[in-house]
Design a protein around this motif. Structure first.
Motif, PDB file in Angstrom:
ATOM      1  N   ASN A  27       0.813  -1.214   0.000  1.00  0.00           N
ATOM      2  CA  ASN A  27       0.000   0.000   0.000  1.00  0.00           C
ATOM      3  C   ASN A  27       0.851   1.271   0.000  1.00  0.00           C
ATOM      4  O   ASN A  27       0.433   2.306   0.507  1.00  0.00           O
ATOM      5  N   ALA A  29       1.645   3.458  -2.331  1.00  0.00           N
ATOM      6  CA  ALA A  29       1.051   4.633  -2.982  1.00  0.00           C
ATOM      7  C   ALA A  29      -0.012   5.263  -2.080  1.00  0.00           C
ATOM      8  O   ALA A  29      -0.088   6.493  -1.961  1.00  0.00           O
ATOM      9  N   ARG A  30      -0.804   4.438  -1.452  1.00  0.00           N
ATOM     10  CA  ARG A  30      -1.840   4.944  -0.533  1.00  0.00           C
ATOM     11  C   ARG A  30      -1.194   5.708   0.619  1.00  0.00           C
ATOM     12  O   ARG A  30      -1.650   6.796   0.995  1.00  0.00           O
ATOM     13  N   LEU A  31      -0.134   5.139   1.191  1.00  0.00           N
ATOM     14  CA  LEU A  31       0.535   5.784   2.312  1.00  0.00           C
ATOM     15  C   LEU A  31       1.180   7.101   1.903  1.00  0.00           C
ATOM     16  O   LEU A  31       1.155   8.078   2.667  1.00  0.00           O
ATOM     17  N   ALA A  33       0.120   9.134  -0.430  1.00  0.00           N
ATOM     18  CA  ALA A  33      -0.964  10.105  -0.556  1.00  0.00           C
ATOM     19  C   ALA A  33      -1.449  10.552   0.825  1.00  0.00           C
ATOM     20  O   ALA A  33      -1.743  11.736   1.035  1.00  0.00           O
ATOM     21  N   GLU A  34      -1.528   9.617   1.760  1.00  0.00           N
ATOM     22  CA  GLU A  34      -1.948   9.967   3.107  1.00  0.00           C
ATOM     23  C   GLU A  34      -0.938  10.882   3.789  1.00  0.00           C
ATOM     24  O   GLU A  34      -1.320  11.771   4.558  1.00  0.00           O
ATOM     25  N   THR A 112      -6.006  -2.369   8.160  1.00  0.00           N
ATOM     26  CA  THR A 112      -5.334  -3.461   7.462  1.00  0.00           C
ATOM     27  C   THR A 112      -6.182  -4.714   7.315  1.00  0.00           C
ATOM     28  O   THR A 112      -5.997  -5.477   6.375  1.00  0.00           O
TER      29      THR A 112
END
Length: 127
Positions: A27, A29-31, A33-34, A112
């Motif tokens: 994850n 990319a998600r992290l 962005a976050e 998760t």
């Protein structure tokens, strides 16, 4: 880290304490962005330091006997931020509390492994 390296470094390090390594890898990319979203809403170093100080000085054990509501203490066994034995201690100190343990998921096990987390919470609420 917050004092010496700044908010960006502090926020980038947080996932290490929240998520299992494999989940972070899957994850990334998600992290990333976050990270940007959290940085945009960063409350300031002084606020974070006050929050940390409040957590460090509060003696939760002294108040466990005051809790009379049905309580679910939920933990993931691989939580590096708050080890699962802390939830066990809470459950033992709160009369009638129930302990539920997830086999993995880290501190943010609701993120998760939301299916397991939600099932445990909904089962408890349905009792």
């Amino acid at each position: 880290m917050l004092r010496n390296s700044g908010p960006r470094a502090y926020l980038r390090a947080q996932p290490l304490f929240l998520y299992p390594a494999n989940w972070m890898s899957e994850n990334a990319a998600r992290l990333a962005a976050e990270d940007e979203a959290h940085l945009a809403r960063f409350a300031g170093a002084e606020t974070y330091e006050k929050r940390i100080a409040a957590l460090a000085t509060f003696d939760v054990d002294a108040h466990l006997g005051e809790i009379t509501m049905p309580t679910l203490a939920l933990a993931a066994t691989d939580d590096m931020l708050v080890p699962s034995n802390c939830s066990k201690r809470l459950a033992e100190g709160i009369g009638g509390a129930r302990l539920a343990t997830m086999p993995w998921g880290g501190h943010a096990c609701n993120v998760t492994d939301p299916e397991t987390f939600n099932r445990l919470v909904l089962d408890f609420l349905g009792e």
